[in-house]
Design a protein around this motif. Structure first.
Motif, mmCIF file in Angstrom:
data_model
loop_
_atom_site.group_PDB
_atom_site.id
_atom_site.type_symbol
_atom_site.label_atom_id
_atom_site.label_comp_id
_atom_site.label_asym_id
_atom_site.label_seq_id
_atom_site.Cartn_x
_atom_site.Cartn_y
_atom_site.Cartn_z
ATOM 1 N N ARG A 1 -14.689 -71.522 39.223
ATOM 2 C CA ARG A 1 -13.238 -71.568 39.300
ATOM 3 C C ARG A 1 -12.720 -70.132 39.170
ATOM 4 N NH1 ARG A 1 -12.659 -76.570 34.979
ATOM 5 N NH2 ARG A 1 -13.301 -78.237 36.399
ATOM 6 N N PRO A 2 -11.447 -69.906 39.483
ATOM 7 C CA PRO A 2 -10.928 -68.532 39.366
ATOM 8 C C PRO A 2 -11.183 -67.899 38.006
ATOM 9 C CG PRO A 2 -9.376 -69.898 40.560
ATOM 10 C CD PRO A 2 -10.458 -70.812 40.078
ATOM 11 N N SER A 3 -10.980 -68.653 36.930
ATOM 12 C CA SER A 3 -11.215 -68.095 35.597
ATOM 13 C C SER A 3 -12.696 -67.811 35.366
ATOM 14 C CB SER A 3 -10.698 -69.060 34.523
ATOM 15 O OG SER A 3 -11.353 -70.319 34.614
ATOM 16 N N ASP A 4 -13.594 -68.615 35.974
ATOM 17 C CA ASP A 4 -15.034 -68.366 35.844
ATOM 18 C C ASP A 4 -15.402 -67.030 36.482
ATOM 19 O OD1 ASP A 4 -15.289 -70.829 34.623
ATOM 20 O OD2 ASP A 4 -15.876 -71.866 36.464
ATOM 21 N N ARG A 5 -14.788 -66.724 37.607
ATOM 22 C CA ARG A 5 -15.101 -65.456 38.289
ATOM 23 C C ARG A 5 -14.648 -64.266 37.447
ATOM 24 N NH1 ARG A 5 -13.566 -68.814 42.725
ATOM 25 N NH2 ARG A 5 -15.333 -69.135 44.133
ATOM 26 N N ARG A 6 -13.542 -64.440 36.759
ATOM 27 C CA ARG A 6 -13.062 -63.342 35.918
ATOM 28 C C ARG A 6 -13.992 -63.109 34.728
ATOM 29 N NH1 ARG A 6 -8.007 -65.875 36.885
ATOM 30 N NH2 ARG A 6 -8.129 -66.899 34.835
ATOM 31 N N GLU A 7 -14.561 -64.187 34.201
ATOM 32 C CA GLU A 7 -15.393 -64.085 33.011
ATOM 33 C C GLU A 7 -16.878 -63.963 33.333
ATOM 34 O OE1 GLU A 7 -14.390 -67.399 30.554
ATOM 35 O OE2 GLU A 7 -12.234 -66.969 30.598
ATOM 36 N N ASN B 1 -17.943 -71.541 32.988
ATOM 37 C CA ASN B 1 -17.461 -72.304 31.831
ATOM 38 C C ASN B 1 -17.012 -73.704 32.213
ATOM 39 O OD1 ASN B 1 -17.882 -70.216 29.987
ATOM 40 N ND2 ASN B 1 -15.925 -69.253 30.495
ATOM 41 N N GLY B 2 -16.402 -73.840 33.397
ATOM 42 C CA GLY B 2 -15.938 -75.158 33.827
ATOM 43 C C GLY B 2 -17.083 -76.138 33.968
ATOM 44 N N PHE C 1 -4.729 -79.063 31.618
ATOM 45 C CA PHE C 1 -5.163 -78.021 32.539
ATOM 46 C C PHE C 1 -6.520 -78.379 33.136
ATOM 47 C CE2 PHE C 1 -2.408 -75.841 29.457
ATOM 48 C CZ PHE C 1 -1.473 -75.294 30.331
ATOM 49 N N GLU C 2 -6.870 -77.684 34.233
ATOM 50 C CA GLU C 2 -8.135 -77.950 34.900
ATOM 51 C C GLU C 2 -9.312 -77.712 33.962
ATOM 52 O OE1 GLU C 2 -9.777 -77.169 39.378
ATOM 53 O OE2 GLU C 2 -9.071 -75.434 38.260
ATOM 54 N N ARG C 3 -9.189 -76.749 33.065
ATOM 55 C CA ARG C 3 -10.287 -76.443 32.152
ATOM 56 C C ARG C 3 -10.491 -77.535 31.097
ATOM 57 N NH1 ARG C 3 -6.151 -72.829 30.623
ATOM 58 N NH2 ARG C 3 -5.241 -73.277 28.564
#
Length: 418
Positions: free
Chosen positions: A38-44, A48-49, A152-154
């Motif tokens: 997910r977008p947040s996974d790419r940042r980190e 995590n998702g 939220f999606e997470r």
């Protein structure tokens, strides 16, 4: 992996735990990472998702093998969320319409939920009970879709665990689920859910809440219970839309063009939901199931009475505060007009009449009990509005207390009189 649970037995959690470990610590780039990120996974730089999803599935697997959660429900909960998310993503490829996205989630989750339960039945040589499988899959999909709208999606792990636990409850309560009941429940609630959204009477979350509630009411209570429920939702929605522009000019109109959200639905219907669940469980409780009928009808009478009182009474001048009778501005919490009071009494009487016609245990005296309970619930709403309603005790909480008063008054009166 979920469907393999009957074969893996107590090791059913192991594949999901392995996926969680690989997602969290091993797969940090490459094709697999891009597939699941997910977008947040790419940042980190970490999946995590996927890790959270897999850990939630592992937790449910442990509940299924060690605590007693039925394995078909574990499988249904995992597949409902996985394929519900897939259905919503597929719709998003061609449309950003929220209702269609929710529909894609519910359809994808429902089909997968039925298939998962059927697969487990085949592996364990258990009977395939299509109506029950359909009810549980659709109920689980509606629960998951509703949580997905609210969170939220997470938060997929929380959605999955909540769905699995609620399916466990629904399965325990659904002692007898017939084909006709399920078909009627699905057809009627889906049609009315679409109508409420298309007419602007509810948001997507509000529509999902109403459809889920309608499904449970029909399956656990019956069509008579649903008629009582829909008398509130239908007439209440029409009264909200009645002379809406004039109410807007007067500053007394509901927000969002009158579309009811989840908070509004749950504030008015939580007591009713508890009543129908209590009725479904009454065979194993030392309580006469008839009392739950009166509590349910009384709560709905209070909800409709309060809605009509506000929506009709708000169109008239010279409201007075119910606690002191001093003149107040239109829209003031706790302000009432005689036109609103009459409309509220009429609303409570409508629910009492529907209960008399369609609930087998409600007599003419019983309908009067429901009407009085509903009117007193409306009055309690006005008193709370004049005294405690505010940032710490909002409108949804006031609505909940009002419906609780309607339910308690109706139940106590029925207990004494009958």
């Amino acid at each position: 992996m979920a469907v393999a649970a009957p074969v893996l037995g107590r090791a059913a959690f192991v594949p999901f735990a392995a996926v969680a470990l690989f997602a969290a610590f091993v797969i940090t780039d490459g094709p697999l990472f891009e597939l699941f990120a997910r977008p947040s996974d790419r940042r980190e730089g970490r999946l995590n998702g996927l890790a959270g999803f897999a850990l939630a599935a592992a937790g449910l697997a442990i509940l299924a093998t060690e605590i007693g959660l039925p394995v078909p429900l574990f499988v249904a909960a995992v597949l409902v969320l996985a394929y519900g998310n897939l259905g919503k993503r597929l719709v998003a490829e061609t449309s950003d319409e929220p209702f269609l996205g929710a529909a894609g989630f519910v359809i994808g989750g429902s089909v997968a939920g039925v298939a998962g339960q059927a697969a487990v039945a085949s592996l364990t040589a258990a009977p395939i009970v299509a109506p029950r499988f359909a009810f549980l899959a659709v109920a689980g999909s509606l629960v998951a879709a509703l949580f997905r709208e609210m969170l939220f999606e997470r938060d997929d792990p929380l959605v999955m665990l909540s769905t699995g636990l609620l399916l466990w409850l629904f399965d325990a309560l659904a002692v007898s689920v017939g084909t006709v009941d399920v078909a009627a429940a699905l057809g009627v609630t889906i049609l009315l859910g679409y109508a409420s959204y298309a007419l602007g009477a509810a948001s997507v979350a509000g529509m999902l809440s109403g459809v889920l509630l309608g499904l449970l009411v029909i399956v656990f209570g019956g069509l008579g219970w649903f008629a009582v429920l829909i008398s509130f939702f239908g007439i209440g929605a029409l009264s909200t839309k009645f002379k809406y522009e004039e109410k807007k000019r007067r500053g007394v109109a509901e927000e969002n063009e009158g579309a009811r959200g989840t908070g509004n639905v749950l504030g008015n219907a939580t007591v009713a939901l508890v009543c129908v669940i209590g009725f479904a469980a009454s065979h194993s409780l030392p309580v006469d199931g008839t009392l739950f009928q009166f509590a349910f009808a009384g709560s709905m009478a209070a909800a409709l009475s309060d809605t009509l009182s506000s929506e009709i009474g708000g169109l008239y001048d010279d409201p007075r505060l119910i606690t002191t009778l001093e003149p107040v501005s239109p829209g003031t919490d706790g302000g009432v007009t005689w036109q609103g009071e009459v409309s509220g009494l009429l609303g409570a009487g409508i629910v009492g009449g529907v209960a008399l016609a369609l609930l087998p245990e409600v007599t003419l005296l019983g309908a009067a009990v429901v009407t009085v309970g509903g009117f007193l619930g409306m009055t309690a709403d006005s008193v709370l509005g004049a005294t405690v309603e505010g940032p710490q005790f909002g409108n949804e909480a006031v609505n909940f207390v009002a419906t609780l008063v309607g339910a308690v008054v109706s139940t106590l009166a029925a207990f004494v009189l009958f």
